[in-house]
Design an enzyme around this catalytic site. Structure first.
Site, short mmCIF file in Angstrom:
data_model
loop_
_atom_site.label_atom_id
_atom_site.label_comp_id
_atom_site.label_asym_id
_atom_site.label_seq_id
_atom_site.Cartn_x
_atom_site.Cartn_y
_atom_site.Cartn_z
N PRO A 169 16.94 36.11 -39.29
CA PRO A 169 16.83 37.23 -38.35
C PRO A 169 15.39 37.75 -38.24
CG PRO A 169 18.67 37.56 -39.88
CD PRO A 169 17.90 36.37 -40.37
N HIS A 170 15.10 38.32 -37.09
CA HIS A 170 13.80 38.96 -36.83
C HIS A 170 12.64 37.97 -36.95
CE1 HIS A 170 16.39 42.37 -37.25
NE2 HIS A 170 16.54 42.17 -38.54
N ARG A 171 12.92 36.72 -36.70
CA ARG A 171 11.90 35.65 -36.78
C ARG A 171 11.27 35.52 -38.16
NH1 ARG A 171 11.71 33.23 -32.05
NH2 ARG A 171 12.26 34.45 -30.22
N LEU A 172 11.97 35.99 -39.18
CA LEU A 172 11.48 35.80 -40.55
C LEU A 172 12.04 34.47 -41.07
CD1 LEU A 172 11.88 39.44 -41.92
CD2 LEU A 172 9.88 38.36 -40.88
N HIS A 173 11.73 33.41 -40.34
CA HIS A 173 12.33 32.12 -40.65
C HIS A 173 11.90 31.63 -42.02
CE1 HIS A 173 13.28 32.42 -36.51
NE2 HIS A 173 12.04 32.18 -36.10
#
Ligand SMILES: Cc1cc2nc3c(=O)[nH]c(=O)nc-3n(C[C@H](O)[C@H](O)[C@H](O)COP(=O)(O)O)c2cc1C
Length: 192
Positions: A169-173
């Site tokens: 989520p939230h581009r916290l890949h």
């Protein structure tokens, strides 16, 4: 941290086979010519393990020529349904003819004949020419087993880097990079 990227690959591959609507074994194969100009196309993974990741193709195709000149490759799986990718990089070996013979014998007769009919990556005047070549091969091998075309076989990418990327989520890949080191594999995280 884990030191076995192959167990992780097996787990992800099994999940992809269950989740993807088709071709979980499809991977992009990047090669480069002798001048370093890259090219990429899809192929199918036909075997894998700690020794490497295998695919089959025509040696006289564009990729075959590039691998002969520059035996290095990168592979990429993108399992969209799982929002994951796996990147694999390393040198490439050609496997023995006996390996290719065994696999070729398991293919359907249509695809065996197709391998004979296709002058892969060469210019083709029209579709009819290809179909006529297919018919010629069908007649040539009528009533007998179709042998492996001599210029068709198995390449193996021997991994030196394997990166597992998963969506968060939230581009916290998450990116887990495994690198081959003397005596095993080391693992580290990368900023996404
Ligand atoms: C899903 C998918 C799987 C493919 N699998 C293979 C394969 O295993 N081997 C192969 O030679 N071509 C395969 N192809 C065709 C290649 O993408 C490509 O068109 C062909 O190999 C010629 O590539 P080249 O001219 O760069 O050598 C596949 C294509 C797709 C879309």
């Amino acid at each position: 941290m884990a030191d076995d990227p192959f167990a992780l690959f097996d787990a992800w591959f099994a999940e992809a086979r269950a989740a993807e609507p088709n071709d979980a074994e499809a991977m992009a194969l990047a090669t480069a010519d002798a001048d370093g100009r890259p090219s990429v196309r899809m192929v199918l993974l036909k075997g894998h393990g700690p020794d490497g990741f295998d695919f089959y193709t025509n040696f006289d195709s564009r990729k075959g020529g590039e691998l002969a000149a520059n035996p290095q490759a990168a592979l990429l799986f993108h399992w969209k349904s799982l929002r994951r990718q796996v990147r694999i990089e390393g040198p490439v070996d050609l496997l023995p003819a006996a390996t290719a013979d065994s696999y070729f014998a398991t293919r359907g007769r249509d695809s065996q004949l197709g391998a004979w009919a296709s002058d892969q990556s060469r210019p083709l005047a029209d579709r009819e020419t290809f179909e006529a070549r297919y018919d010629t091969m069908r007649d040539r091998f009528a009533g007998e087993d179709v042998p492996r075309p001599p210029r068709w076989g198995c390449f193996r990418v021997i991994p030196e880097r394997i990166e597992f990327w998963s969506d968060r989520p939230h581009r916290l890949h998450e990116r887990r990079l495994f690198t081959r080191a003397a005596g095993g594999w080391t693992e580290g995280l990368l900023y996404p």
